[in-house]
Design a protein around this motif. Structure first.
Motif, PDB file in Angstrom:
ATOM      1  N   ALA A   1       8.660  -8.510  12.069  1.00  0.00           N
ATOM      2  CA  ALA A   1       9.300  -9.205  13.186  1.00  0.00           C
ATOM      3  C   ALA A   1       8.636  -8.766  14.485  1.00  0.00           C
ATOM      4  O   ALA A   1       8.435  -7.572  14.713  1.00  0.00           O
ATOM      5  CB  ALA A   1      10.790  -8.911  13.226  1.00  0.00           C
ATOM      6  N   VAL A   2       8.273  -9.725  15.318  1.00  0.00           N
ATOM      7  CA  VAL A   2       7.609  -9.424  16.592  1.00  0.00           C
ATOM      8  C   VAL A   2       8.314 -10.172  17.725  1.00  0.00           C
ATOM      9  O   VAL A   2       8.965 -11.188  17.508  1.00  0.00           O
ATOM     10  CB  VAL A   2       6.112  -9.817  16.555  1.00  0.00           C
ATOM     11  N   MET A   3       8.153  -9.665  18.930  1.00  0.00           N
ATOM     12  CA  MET A   3       8.757 -10.306  20.101  1.00  0.00           C
ATOM     13  C   MET A   3       7.757 -11.274  20.729  1.00  0.00           C
ATOM     14  O   MET A   3       6.611 -10.912  20.983  1.00  0.00           O
ATOM     15  CB  MET A   3       9.172  -9.259  21.126  1.00  0.00           C
ATOM     16  N   ILE A   4       8.211 -12.505  20.963  1.00  0.00           N
ATOM     17  CA  ILE A   4       7.331 -13.524  21.524  1.00  0.00           C
ATOM     18  C   ILE A   4       7.966 -14.166  22.763  1.00  0.00           C
ATOM     19  O   ILE A   4       9.168 -14.056  22.978  1.00  0.00           O
ATOM     20  CB  ILE A   4       7.000 -14.624  20.486  1.00  0.00           C
ATOM     21  N   GLN A   5       7.120 -14.815  23.542  1.00  0.00           N
ATOM     22  CA  GLN A   5       7.594 -15.657  24.637  1.00  0.00           C
ATOM     23  C   GLN A   5       6.973 -17.030  24.477  1.00  0.00           C
ATOM     24  O   GLN A   5       5.755 -17.149  24.288  1.00  0.00           O
ATOM     25  CB  GLN A   5       7.235 -15.074  25.999  1.00  0.00           C
ATOM     26  N   VAL A   6       7.792 -18.061  24.532  1.00  0.00           N
ATOM     27  CA  VAL A   6       7.324 -19.431  24.342  1.00  0.00           C
ATOM     28  C   VAL A   6       6.546 -19.878  25.568  1.00  0.00           C
ATOM     29  O   VAL A   6       7.025 -19.782  26.699  1.00  0.00           O
ATOM     30  CB  VAL A   6       8.516 -20.380  24.092  1.00  0.00           C
ATOM     31  N   LYS A   7       5.313 -20.373  25.334  1.00  0.00           N
ATOM     32  CA  LYS A   7       4.448 -20.804  26.438  1.00  0.00           C
ATOM     33  C   LYS A   7       4.466 -22.315  26.637  1.00  0.00           C
ATOM     34  O   LYS A   7       4.582 -22.812  27.746  1.00  0.00           O
ATOM     35  CB  LYS A   7       3.012 -20.328  26.200  1.00  0.00           C
ATOM     36  N   ASN A   8       4.303 -23.066  25.557  1.00  0.00           N
ATOM     37  CA  ASN A   8       4.402 -24.527  25.671  1.00  0.00           C
ATOM     38  C   ASN A   8       4.718 -25.136  24.319  1.00  0.00           C
ATOM     39  O   ASN A   8       4.504 -24.517  23.275  1.00  0.00           O
ATOM     40  CB  ASN A   8       3.126 -25.136  26.276  1.00  0.00           C
ATOM     41  N   ILE A   9       5.226 -26.358  24.359  1.00  0.00           N
ATOM     42  CA  ILE A   9       5.613 -27.071  23.142  1.00  0.00           C
ATOM     43  C   ILE A   9       4.679 -28.253  22.945  1.00  0.00           C
ATOM     44  O   ILE A   9       4.505 -29.084  23.850  1.00  0.00           O
ATOM     45  CB  ILE A   9       7.074 -27.538  23.231  1.00  0.00           C
ATOM     46  N   ALA A  10       4.041 -28.311  21.762  1.00  0.00           N
ATOM     47  CA  ALA A  10       3.073 -29.363  21.447  1.00  0.00           C
ATOM     48  C   ALA A  10       3.652 -30.303  20.392  1.00  0.00           C
ATOM     49  O   ALA A  10       4.836 -30.235  20.056  1.00  0.00           O
ATOM     50  CB  ALA A  10       1.772 -28.737  20.966  1.00  0.00           C
TER      51      ALA A  10
ATOM     52  N   LEU B   1       4.190 -10.569  22.834  1.00  0.00           N
ATOM     53  CA  LEU B   1       4.300  -9.679  23.976  1.00  0.00           C
ATOM     54  C   LEU B   1       3.841  -8.252  23.683  1.00  0.00           C
ATOM     55  O   LEU B   1       3.358  -7.559  24.572  1.00  0.00           O
ATOM     56  CB  LEU B   1       5.746  -9.651  24.480  1.00  0.00           C
ATOM     57  N   GLU B   2       4.002  -7.808  22.449  1.00  0.00           N
ATOM     58  CA  GLU B   2       3.614  -6.435  22.109  1.00  0.00           C
ATOM     59  C   GLU B   2       2.129  -6.297  21.825  1.00  0.00           C
ATOM     60  O   GLU B   2       1.621  -5.177  21.727  1.00  0.00           O
ATOM     61  CB  GLU B   2       4.419  -5.967  20.889  1.00  0.00           C
ATOM     62  N   TYR B   3       1.431  -7.424  21.706  1.00  0.00           N
ATOM     63  CA  TYR B   3       0.010  -7.417  21.347  1.00  0.00           C
ATOM     64  C   TYR B   3      -0.840  -8.048  22.441  1.00  0.00           C
ATOM     65  O   TYR B   3      -1.730  -8.854  22.180  1.00  0.00           O
ATOM     66  CB  TYR B   3      -0.189  -8.103  19.986  1.00  0.00           C
TER      67      TYR B   3
ATOM     68  N   GLU C   1      14.303  -6.005  18.519  1.00  0.00           N
ATOM     69  CA  GLU C   1      14.707  -5.887  19.922  1.00  0.00           C
ATOM     70  C   GLU C   1      14.761  -4.430  20.358  1.00  0.00           C
ATOM     71  O   GLU C   1      14.339  -4.093  21.468  1.00  0.00           O
ATOM     72  CB  GLU C   1      16.062  -6.565  20.128  1.00  0.00           C
ATOM     73  N   GLU C   2      15.268  -3.569  19.475  1.00  0.00           N
ATOM     74  CA  GLU C   2      15.343  -2.147  19.806  1.00  0.00           C
ATOM     75  C   GLU C   2      13.943  -1.558  19.962  1.00  0.00           C
ATOM     76  O   GLU C   2      13.661  -0.823  20.914  1.00  0.00           O
ATOM     77  CB  GLU C   2      16.111  -1.396  18.716  1.00  0.00           C
ATOM     78  N   ARG C   3      13.049  -1.882  19.023  1.00  0.00           N
ATOM     79  CA  ARG C   3      11.675  -1.381  19.101  1.00  0.00           C
ATOM     80  C   ARG C   3      10.968  -1.898  20.350  1.00  0.00           C
ATOM     81  O   ARG C   3      10.296  -1.150  21.064  1.00  0.00           O
ATOM     82  CB  ARG C   3      10.896  -1.812  17.856  1.00  0.00           C
TER      83      ARG C   3
ATOM     84  N   HIS D   1       7.271   6.800  17.259  1.00  0.00           N
ATOM     85  CA  HIS D   1       7.274   5.930  18.436  1.00  0.00           C
ATOM     86  C   HIS D   1       7.059   6.804  19.661  1.00  0.00           C
ATOM     87  O   HIS D   1       7.634   7.897  19.768  1.00  0.00           O
ATOM     88  CB  HIS D   1       8.599   5.166  18.563  1.00  0.00           C
ATOM     89  N   ALA D   2       6.236   6.341  20.591  1.00  0.00           N
ATOM     90  CA  ALA D   2       5.959   7.119  21.795  1.00  0.00           C
ATOM     91  C   ALA D   2       7.222   7.374  22.608  1.00  0.00           C
ATOM     92  O   ALA D   2       7.320   8.366  23.338  1.00  0.00           O
ATOM     93  CB  ALA D   2       4.909   6.412  22.651  1.00  0.00           C
ATOM     94  N   PHE D   3       8.201   6.482  22.487  1.00  0.00           N
ATOM     95  CA  PHE D   3       9.472   6.658  23.198  1.00  0.00           C
ATOM     96  C   PHE D   3      10.136   7.976  22.796  1.00  0.00           C
ATOM     97  O   PHE D   3      10.675   8.694  23.648  1.00  0.00           O
ATOM     98  CB  PHE D   3      10.394   5.479  22.898  1.00  0.00           C
ATOM     99  N   GLU D   4      10.107   8.297  21.494  1.00  0.00           N
ATOM    100  CA  GLU D   4      10.705   9.538  21.011  1.00  0.00           C
ATOM    101  C   GLU D   4       9.943  10.738  21.562  1.00  0.00           C
ATOM    102  O   GLU D   4      10.549  11.766  21.895  1.00  0.00           O
ATOM    103  CB  GLU D   4      10.706   9.564  19.475  1.00  0.00           C
ATOM    104  N   ALA D   5       8.626  10.610  21.662  1.00  0.00           N
ATOM    105  CA  ALA D   5       7.821  11.690  22.235  1.00  0.00           C
ATOM    106  C   ALA D   5       8.131  11.864  23.715  1.00  0.00           C
ATOM    107  O   ALA D   5       8.238  12.989  24.218  1.00  0.00           O
ATOM    108  CB  ALA D   5       6.336  11.389  22.041  1.00  0.00           C
ATOM    109  N   PHE D   6       8.291  10.761  24.428  1.00  0.00           N
ATOM    110  CA  PHE D   6       8.605  10.825  25.861  1.00  0.00           C
ATOM    111  C   PHE D   6       9.929  11.558  26.103  1.00  0.00           C
ATOM    112  O   PHE D   6      10.080  12.294  27.076  1.00  0.00           O
ATOM    113  CB  PHE D   6       8.667   9.422  26.454  1.00  0.00           C
TER     114      PHE D   6
END
Length: 340
Positions: free
Chosen positions: A23-32, A41-43, A103-105, A144-149
């Motif tokens: 599962a990855v987080m995305i943002q919709v850019k356009n509809i074709a 967003l994470e990549y 979402e948490e990640r 996860h770097a968050f845990e290290a932070f």
């Protein structure tokens, strides 16, 4: 690590592409015509596509009700063609549990990325280089770097000093030698620590309760002041309680704490102590708003909306001449037995 024009664009994770069934987080850019083009967003916003057939398990009556330009949400990775850069995604195949985990990640990764990017920008270093030598090693070692932070806030050296990098230098004999040095310069390390502590240190919550308190007995003001002291005495070092007059007969109890549940419990005890004190003098206390966490804006909203609000004063500053909910009684004349 410093360059004249540092690169400030980089993916959040070491892998350039997500794995299938992830599962990855995305943002919709356009509809074709065939589906929706999205950014992962994470990549570093590489492009992916969701076919209309992967939007819903049910028959689609309106595409716009299922997906909109600008929307950010988790989806499932179906196929990854690394050579062509094609990524096929599905909205209908991602489960509620996978959505929650994604979402948490993502929220943790976004905070890490924000800190890393700010350091790279202010210190004029390459963001990807910072990830290569600091960020991604933290992901590998701590999950996860968050845990290290979070660990870095308390003990930065034990986390960061173990990371090194190799650089090549020309020795006195003219031969190239490999030298092991810290993963980042001292200046960059100081900037990273400053940003991590600023963004990761827990901020106290403000807990607030609103009450009305009245006492129509002789010396009612004194009874109210004593009830206020009882309320403040219910606090402790971790959750000190303050009670203030907003406008008669309205009072506000507040405390600040890192533990929300503890703060609410302390204020409830303060209200109980205040109630017992005022009712023992035949007064009355009504809870208008139960204890709850509030923002600074919410905390200021009540006095701003009061019709003729008085300046807030503490329990020790309420004057005996002030009307604090005892109706039209004239304290001075009542004390001498004179009535108009």
């Amino acid at each position: 690590m410093a360059t004249n024009t540092p690169n400030l664009e980089c993916r959040m994770y070491e892998a350039k592409y997500p794995e299938v069934d992830m599962a990855v987080m995305i943002q919709v850019k356009n509809i074709a015509d065939m589906g929706a083009y999205v950014s992962l967003l994470e990549y570093n916003n590489i492009e992916g596509m969701i076919l209309f057939s992967e939007l819903s398990r049910r028959r689609i009556r309106s595409v716009s009700s299922l997906i909109k330009v600008g929307r950010i949400e988790p989806v499932m990775v179906l196929r990854v063609d690394k050579e062509k850069g094609y990524i096929d995604l599905s909205k209908r195949r991602v489960s509620d549990e996978e959505i929650e985990a994604c979402e948490e990640r993502y929220n943790k990764s976004k905070l890490v990325h924000s800190i890393m990017r700010h350091v790279a920008e202010t210190m004029q270093v390459d963001l990807e280089d910072l990830y290569i030598h600091v960020g991604w090693p933290l992901y590998r070692k701590y999950g996860h770097a968050f845990e290290a932070f979070k660990l870095i806030v308390a003990d930065p050296d034990s986390v960061l000093n173990s990371f090194t990098r190799e650089i090549k230098e020309v020795g006195p004999d003219g031969q190239e030698v490999t030298k092991v040095v810290p993963a980042m310069s001292e200046d960059v390390k100081v900037a990273l620590l400053k940003n991590i502590r600023r963004r990761m240190t827990a901020q106290p919550l403000k807990i607030r309760a609103d009450i009305e308190m009245k006492c129509f007995q002789f010396d009612g003001v004194l009874h109210i002041k004593e009830a206020m002291r009882k309320a403040e005495a219910a606090g402790n070092n971790d959750c000190p309680v303050k009670i203030k007059l907003v406008a008669p007969p309205l009072y506000v109890l507040t405390t600040q704490t890192l533990d929300k549940e503890q703060g609410i419990s302390v204020l409830n005890n303060a209200i109980k102590a205040c109630t017992e004190a005022i009712e023992s003098e035949k007064g009355k206390l009504t809870v208008k708003e139960a204890p709850r966490a509030v923002s600074e804006r919410e905390d200021k909203l009540l006095p701003e909306n009061m019709p003729n609000p008085n300046e807030e004063v503490s329990g020790e500053e309420v004057s005996e001449e002030e009307d604090t909910g005892m109706g039209e009684i004239d304290l001075e004349n009542t004390a001498t037995g004179i009535t108009e």
